[in-house]
Motif scaffolding. Structure first.
Motif, PDB file in Angstrom:
ATOM      1  N   ASN A 106       0.129  13.617  -6.192  1.00 39.97           N
ATOM      2  CA  ASN A 106      -0.068  14.835  -6.987  1.00 39.97           C
ATOM      3  C   ASN A 106      -0.322  16.048  -6.099  1.00 39.97           C
ATOM      4  N   LEU A 107      -0.930  15.802  -4.938  1.00 45.05           N
ATOM      5  CA  LEU A 107      -1.275  16.879  -4.013  1.00 45.05           C
ATOM      6  C   LEU A 107      -0.210  17.103  -2.941  1.00 45.05           C
ATOM      7  N   ARG A 108       0.950  16.459  -3.108  1.00 45.05           N
ATOM      8  CA  ARG A 108       2.105  16.682  -2.232  1.00 45.05           C
ATOM      9  C   ARG A 108       1.896  16.146  -0.814  1.00 45.05           C
ATOM     10  N   TYR A 109       1.178  15.040  -0.691  1.00 44.25           N
ATOM     11  CA  TYR A 109       1.103  14.377   0.615  1.00 44.25           C
ATOM     12  C   TYR A 109       2.507  13.884   0.991  1.00 44.25           C
ATOM     13  N   ASP A 110       2.720  13.709   2.287  1.00 47.19           N
ATOM     14  CA  ASP A 110       4.039  13.312   2.768  1.00 47.19           C
ATOM     15  C   ASP A 110       4.233  11.806   2.816  1.00 47.19           C
ATOM     16  N   GLY A 111       3.175  11.049   2.636  1.00 47.24           N
ATOM     17  CA  GLY A 111       3.329   9.603   2.682  1.00 47.24           C
ATOM     18  C   GLY A 111       2.016   8.875   2.500  1.00 47.24           C
ATOM     19  N   LEU A 112       2.103   7.543   2.596  1.00 47.48           N
ATOM     20  CA  LEU A 112       0.947   6.667   2.425  1.00 47.48           C
ATOM     21  C   LEU A 112       0.958   5.612   3.513  1.00 47.48           C
ATOM     22  N   ILE A 113      -0.221   5.239   3.995  1.00 44.14           N
ATOM     23  CA  ILE A 113      -0.368   4.094   4.878  1.00 44.14           C
ATOM     24  C   ILE A 113      -1.317   3.126   4.177  1.00 44.14           C
ATOM     25  N   ILE A 114      -0.808   1.959   3.821  1.00 41.60           N
ATOM     26  CA  ILE A 114      -1.541   1.026   2.962  1.00 41.60           C
ATOM     27  C   ILE A 114      -1.568  -0.355   3.613  1.00 41.60           C
ATOM     28  N   GLU A 115      -2.719  -0.994   3.537  1.00 46.02           N
ATOM     29  CA  GLU A 115      -2.852  -2.324   4.128  1.00 46.02           C
ATOM     30  C   GLU A 115      -2.260  -3.396   3.207  1.00 46.02           C
ATOM     31  N   SER A 116      -1.461  -4.271   3.815  1.00 44.22           N
ATOM     32  CA  SER A 116      -0.793  -5.334   3.063  1.00 44.22           C
ATOM     33  C   SER A 116      -0.802  -6.616   3.891  1.00 44.22           C
ATOM     34  N   HIS A 117      -1.107  -7.717   3.239  1.00 48.45           N
ATOM     35  CA  HIS A 117      -1.299  -9.006   3.918  1.00 48.45           C
ATOM     36  C   HIS A 117      -0.644 -10.090   3.076  1.00 48.45           C
ATOM     37  N   ARG A 118      -0.117 -11.107   3.730  1.00 47.34           N
ATOM     38  CA  ARG A 118       0.539 -12.190   2.989  1.00 47.34           C
ATOM     39  C   ARG A 118      -0.425 -12.900   2.046  1.00 47.34           C
ATOM     40  N   ASP A 119      -1.709 -12.955   2.438  1.00 55.73           N
ATOM     41  CA  ASP A 119      -2.739 -13.626   1.638  1.00 55.73           C
ATOM     42  C   ASP A 119      -4.040 -12.847   1.790  1.00 55.73           C
ATOM     43  N   PRO A 120      -4.200 -11.732   1.051  1.00 54.83           N
ATOM     44  CA  PRO A 120      -5.342 -10.841   1.265  1.00 54.83           C
ATOM     45  C   PRO A 120      -6.704 -11.535   1.223  1.00 54.83           C
ATOM     46  N   ALA A 121      -6.872 -12.488   0.334  1.00 58.61           N
ATOM     47  CA  ALA A 121      -8.175 -13.153   0.214  1.00 58.61           C
ATOM     48  C   ALA A 121      -8.562 -13.879   1.502  1.00 58.61           C
ATOM     49  N   ALA A 122      -7.565 -14.261   2.292  1.00 58.21           N
ATOM     50  CA  ALA A 122      -7.831 -15.000   3.529  1.00 58.21           C
ATOM     51  C   ALA A 122      -7.809 -14.098   4.762  1.00 58.21           C
ATOM     52  N   ALA A 123      -7.692 -12.791   4.569  1.00 54.93           N
ATOM     53  CA  ALA A 123      -7.614 -11.861   5.702  1.00 54.93           C
ATOM     54  C   ALA A 123      -8.885 -11.909   6.534  1.00 54.93           C
ATOM     55  N   TRP A 124      -8.735 -11.755   7.839  1.00 55.92           N
ATOM     56  CA  TRP A 124      -9.873 -11.814   8.749  1.00 55.92           C
ATOM     57  C   TRP A 124     -10.679 -10.509   8.750  1.00 55.92           C
ATOM     58  N   SER A 125     -10.121  -9.455   8.193  1.00 61.76           N
ATOM     59  CA  SER A 125     -10.838  -8.180   8.090  1.00 61.76           C
ATOM     60  C   SER A 125     -10.313  -7.421   6.876  1.00 61.76           C
TER      61      SER A 125
END
Length: 356
Positions: A214-233
């Motif tokens: 909505n504020l016209r940002y140029d992009g997003l950086i989002i964390e994605s993991h094959r199995d988030p519940a098992a992520a080490w961080s």
């Protein structure tokens, strides 16, 4: 600092990947999942600056062969965080495409300068600077300036929110006005939002991502993991590649131009009304500050201290209540009166210094 447009890809630019590179299998499976969802710029933490010791701090240079393999197989770009000249040296040796400076590093100009100096011979690299953990726009700009002076032309900023002691539903409060002020000063600067570190929880990611669009940002950086519940961080804030695609498909990307002349005319009409209202608002504010001067003069004549805690507490209590009756956000009213109070103290302090 003269920033020029350099990014020619599709907007919004989506950068995604695990908080941390954990194992070769985890990296390859996550990257494959993201590529299958149309995402070709991958992020992964190799060195993880943690608040307290004995937390997982990344696998370090062990991850570079995994990244090289993923780049060769899936034809992706990779982004990692660097926090020292040594990190930069290893990143360049391993052909990392994008480097970002984390919030904890941005607060230290010595560290930032060390990293900028290490990049002087790699001006073709893309560098992102995350906002400092404390809400200081000048500190953020200063870090960007150091990289600009080092010859980095592919320069961008990442808004990841700010640390606070106050209670909040967010891991880091957004304080949207700070990145908006940054973009206002440097319109050509690529501005990316990091919903993962602002939200801290999966169920808040879409809200933050949509606000950024909505504020016209140029992009997003989002964390994605094959199995988030098992992520080490950062397990609570990561999405599977498939769920990330669901989030992205729900986003409404706003038009940057007006759809018609009729729309433009109607918008101009509303803006004219806003301009007239702002003039009235400033006239009222000027009258209030004239009264503040009279109060300051009177207190000085009677040898009374400038700051009166009881009066200030009364204003803090009843002005938000008055505002609420007018459908104004009480927190907005409180912030407004804090600014008015700061100016009132300044005016009265000047009166007390007159003749000294």
């Amino acid at each position: 600092m003269e920033i020029k447009q350099w990014y020619e890809g599709e907007k919004p630019w989506i950068i995604a990947g695990p908080c941390s590179a954990e194992t070769e299998e985890q990296m390859m499976e996550t990257v494959e999942g993201l590529v299958n969802q149309g995402i070709t710029t991958i992020r992964a933490g190799i060195w993880k600056p943690r608040t307290r010791p004995n937390s997982f701090e990344g696998v370090g240079k062990k991850a570079f062969p995994w990244i090289k393999k993923a780049k060769e197989i899936f034809k992706v770009q990779f982004a990692i965080e660097v926090a020292s000249a040594q990190h930069v040296e290893m990143a360049l040796e391993n052909d990392i495409d994008i480097l970002w400076v984390g919030a904890r590093t941005t607060v230290n100009p010595f560290n930032v300068q060390e990293i900028a100096d290490a990049l002087k011979n790699a001006t073709d690299k893309t560098v992102f600077v995350k906002n400092p953990i404390n809400p200081d726009l000048n500190l953020w700009i200063g870090a960007l300036e150091r990289f600009h002076q080092a010859g980095i032309t592919k320069l961008g900023a990442i808004h990841r929110g700010f640390s606070t002691y106050q209670e909040s539903i967010y891991r880091n409060i957004p304080l949207w006005q700070i990145p908006i002020d940054l973009k206002s000063r440097y319109p050509e600067l690529l501005l990316i939002c990091d919903p993962s570190h602002i939200a801290g929880k999966r169920d808040l990611l879409f809200e933050i991502a949509q606000k950024a669009m909505n504020l016209r940002y140029d992009g997003l950086i989002i964390e994605s993991h094959r199995d988030p519940a098992a992520a080490w961080s950062d397990a609570a804030q990561q999405l599977t590649p498939a769920n990330l695609r669901v989030l992205l498909d729900k986003l409404q990307i706003r038009d940057l131009t007006f759809p018609s002349e009729k729309f433009q005319n109607e918008l101009d009409h509303f803006r004219d009304e806003i301009d007239e209202t702002d003039k009235e608002l400033l006239e009222v504010l000027a009258r209030r500050l004239e009264l503040v001067k009279k109060v300051g003069t009177y207190k000085k004549d009677k040898n009374v201290a400038i700051f009166q805690l009881e009066r200030w507490n009364t204003i803090l209590q009843n002005r938000p209540e008055w505002g609420n009756q007018l459908n104004l956000n009480p927190e907005f009213v409180k912030t407004l009166y804090q600014a008015i109070h700061d100016e009132s103290i300044r005016i009265q302090t000047d009166i007390y210094h007159e003749g000294e």
